[in-house]
Enzyme design. Structure first.
Site, PDB file in Angstrom:
ATOM      1  N   CYS A   1       0.872  -1.170   0.000  1.00 40.81           N
ATOM      2  CA  CYS A   1       0.000   0.000   0.000  1.00 40.81           C
ATOM      3  C   CYS A   1       0.908   1.219   0.000  1.00 40.81           C
ATOM      4  O   CYS A   1       2.029   1.154  -0.491  1.00 40.81           O
ATOM      5  CB  CYS A   1      -0.943  -0.025   1.208  1.00 40.81           C
ATOM      6  SG  CYS A   1      -0.090  -0.102   2.797  1.00 40.81           S
TER       7      CYS A   1
ATOM      8  N   HIS B   1       8.612 -23.420  20.661  1.00 37.93           N
ATOM      9  CA  HIS B   1       7.316 -23.650  20.015  1.00 37.93           C
ATOM     10  C   HIS B   1       6.605 -24.799  20.731  1.00 37.93           C
ATOM     11  O   HIS B   1       7.142 -25.898  20.847  1.00 37.93           O
ATOM     12  CB  HIS B   1       7.528 -23.988  18.538  1.00 37.93           C
ATOM     13  CG  HIS B   1       6.319 -23.842  17.685  1.00 37.93           C
ATOM     14  ND1 HIS B   1       5.263 -24.738  17.701  1.00 37.93           N
ATOM     15  CD2 HIS B   1       5.967 -22.885  16.790  1.00 37.93           C
ATOM     16  CE1 HIS B   1       4.342 -24.342  16.854  1.00 37.93           C
ATOM     17  NE2 HIS B   1       4.744 -23.216  16.286  1.00 37.93           N
TER      18      HIS B   1
END
Length: 599
Positions: free
Chosen positions: A26, A536
């Site tokens: 953007c 994790h």
């Protein structure tokens, strides 16, 4: 800036080019769609030259670059290939309201350049007429007025294209479908009164409407999918669009068109009622919190409101006027910081960001100056709130959908009320001067950055060998035993795994928390010798969306070895069918000796 070097580092820290599914940009951000978002190292991304910030939001890894976004995008695309066709992997699932917002933003956001350009052009020609430079009855005025009015008049056609793009269906067929709604002969027939299959069609003017076109393309997308599935391939090229058009248009004329029309009418009525009763308070509050909204991307939710409001009433009186107070306050603060700071890099950033904010692009100011320093954020919010309240009391209205700035101030020109533009200019001056003065008063260099938090470079003080403890009670295993190629192959780094006996995760060594996840399934740590540790919990547990996880620490917190980091429901993981193996890997190669616990 060396864009090529930064581009290579960005690709590396989003998980490599094979992890990139899609890349768009953007005005200030690179927006990555990744196969596995766990591979994105946000902390490392933030340290790259030219990167102002990095977040994972709305199913994207968003890297804030600022004014250099096009150059950075151009440097990255040749390195990853723009036609990447990877399958979606560990992409965060969004809740229903996030999906709805993502859809609406995806439909309305691409419209902004056309609507903004036409709106500002129209306001310029009106200003020229008001100043007596051109006659409102002259052919020149009329033609430029037509140019400025056409995008809003044919808005349903633009909506058809953007909705089709978002839903990944045939754009041309979608455009052809919606063009029927503004076809002159049909408009005339509806005005006089007409029927279809013997039933009367509701007389609705579909030009400038938003929701009827969206609903029509949603139906078309469903029909195209199922008709294509069962249609013989030799006749698919004409039979699919034929059936889609023959079904979609009647259903739209009878049901979806009136439904979309009345949804727009109700939405506009509610907004006008709220503005009529809480106008200046709402404008002041919105202008004050816009820095936080832009930082989190929440300001995008205002676009689906602003477009239909602007097309229905011809003006917008809340978001765009409040943005004037915020944008110019950002500019004033940056200019004040540039004068007060003794840091050359901060001064250069502040000047560049201040100029961008002055022209309506605030993200360089937000991520480069404001959000990093509370002594910059406070004057922005104070100035924005005061200016927003003034704008609300003066009932300033905007007539073009564009970021307010010095070059787009004609968006406040009202041919029926010359004071509207004058009041907007007064608000511009108040915001610029007030924020500038406040920043001169409040800014201190020693408050730059996160002075009350221990910075990474300050924490990394030891060069000796690092010895790690297991982060959880259980059986220690070799990393290659993990049933996930990303971990077992060692692509993320060296480490080990643990088959847990309980649900309490603790620090394997004294470290600094550098990354936490909203879902609680993982955590990033920085050891004293500079090793970056990723822990994790389980495989694919991001899909649990945080259910059963309780993060006990915060980013930038210093934790001792054995201190509890995360508590999780081990039994729940097993019941839900997830592999609960806890994995610890060292994600950076700092050439330090690391002793892992033995099996």
């Amino acid at each position: 800036m060396d864009y090529n070097t930064s581009a290579k580092q960005i690709i590396e820290h989003v998980g490599g080019k094979d992890n990139v599914i899609k890349l768009i940009h953007c005005s200030t951000r690179l927006r990555f769609t990744l196969a596995d978002f766990d591979k994105a190292n946000l902390d490392a991304l933030k340290q790259i030259d030219g990167v102002l910030g990095a977040v994972i939001a709305s199913g994207q890894c968003q890297i804030i670059v600022g004014n250099n976004v096009i150059e950075m995008f151009d440097a990255i695309t040749p390195l990853i290939g723009i036609n990447n066709t990877n399958e979606l992997g560990n992409t965060p699932k969004m809740r229903w309201y996030q999906i709805l917002l993502d859809f609406l933003v995806g439909v309305f956001q691409p419209l902004v350049p056309a609507i903004a350009g036409a709106g500002v052009l129209k306001s310029l020609i009106i200003l020229c007429s008001s100043l007596g430079w051109i006659s409102a009855t002259s052919p020149t005025y009329q033609i430029f007025n037509f140019i400025g009015s056409a995008p809003l008049y044919f808005l349903p056609l633009l909506i058809a294209v953007t909705t089709a793009q978002k839903l990944n269906v045939n754009h041309i067929v979608a455009l052809a479908l919606v063009s029927v709604l503004v076809y002159p002969d049909l408009v005339t027939a509806l005005t006089k009164g007409t029927t279809l299959f013997g039933m009367k069609i509701t007389n609705i003017t579909y030009s400038s409407q938003v929701f009827p076109a969206i609903l029509a393309i949603l139906l078309y997308a469903v029909l195209e999918k199922y008709i294509t599935k069962y249609c013989p391939k030799p006749v698919r090229i004409f039979l699919v669009p034929l059936l889609c058009m023959a079904i979609t248009i009647p259903v739209t004329l009878f049901v979806l068109g009136p439904l979309g029309y009345y949804v727009g009418e109700i939405l506009t009525a509610v907004i006008l009622w709220l503005y009529g009763h809480f106008g200046w308070i709402a404008t002041a509050l919105l202008a004050a919190i816009l820095p936080l909204m832009v930082a989190t991307g929440m300001h995008k939710a205002m676009i689906p409101y602003a477009v239909p409001t602007l097309t229905k009433t011809g003006y917008e009186a809340l978001y765009l006027p409040a943005s004037l107070g915020h944008n110019i306050s950002e500019a004033g603060v940056c200019f004040g910081v540039a004068i007060r700071t003794k840091n050359e890099r901060t001064r250069a950033t502040a000047i560049s960001a201040g100029i961008s904010a002055l022209f309506g692009i605030t993200e360089p100011a937000l991520y480069g100056i404001t959000l990093q320093n509370k002594r910059a954020l406070v004057p922005v919010m104070i100035s924005g709130g005061i200016t927003g309240g003034l704008i609300g009391l003066l009932a300033v209205k905007a007539y073009a959908l564009v970021g307010p700035g010095v070059a787009s101030m004609t968006m406040y020109v009202d041919k029926n009320n010359s004071n509207n533009f004058l009041y907007a200019c007064i608000a511009f001056a108040v915001a610029l001067c007030l924020s500038f003065v406040l920043s001169l008063i409040l800014w201190k260099d020693e408050e730059v950055g996160e002075s009350k938090k221990i910075k990474s470079n300050d924490f990394v003080t030891k060069d000796d060998t690092l010895t790690l403890e297991a982060p959880i009670n259980g059986e220690i295993k070799d990393l290659n035993s993990v049933k996930d190629n990303v971990f077992s192959s060692g692509v993320l780094g060296k480490g080990f795994a643990v088959e847990p006996n309980d649900g309490i995760l603790f620090a394997p060594t004294k470290s600094k928390v550098i990354m936490t996840y909203e879902t609680g399934h993982a955590i990033g740590l920085l050891a004293e010798n500079g090793a970056e540790i990723l822990i994790h919990i389980g495989l694919d547990t991001v899909k649990m969306k945080g259910k059963g996880f309780n993060v006990r620490v915060q980013e930038n917190q210093i934790v001792e070895a054995g201190e509890v980091l995360i508590e999780f429901d081990l039994d729940l993981l097993k019941r839900e069918g997830y592999d609960p193996t806890v994995i610890l890997v060292i994600t950076n190669d700092n050439n330090k000796e690391i002793n892992f616990p033995k099996e």
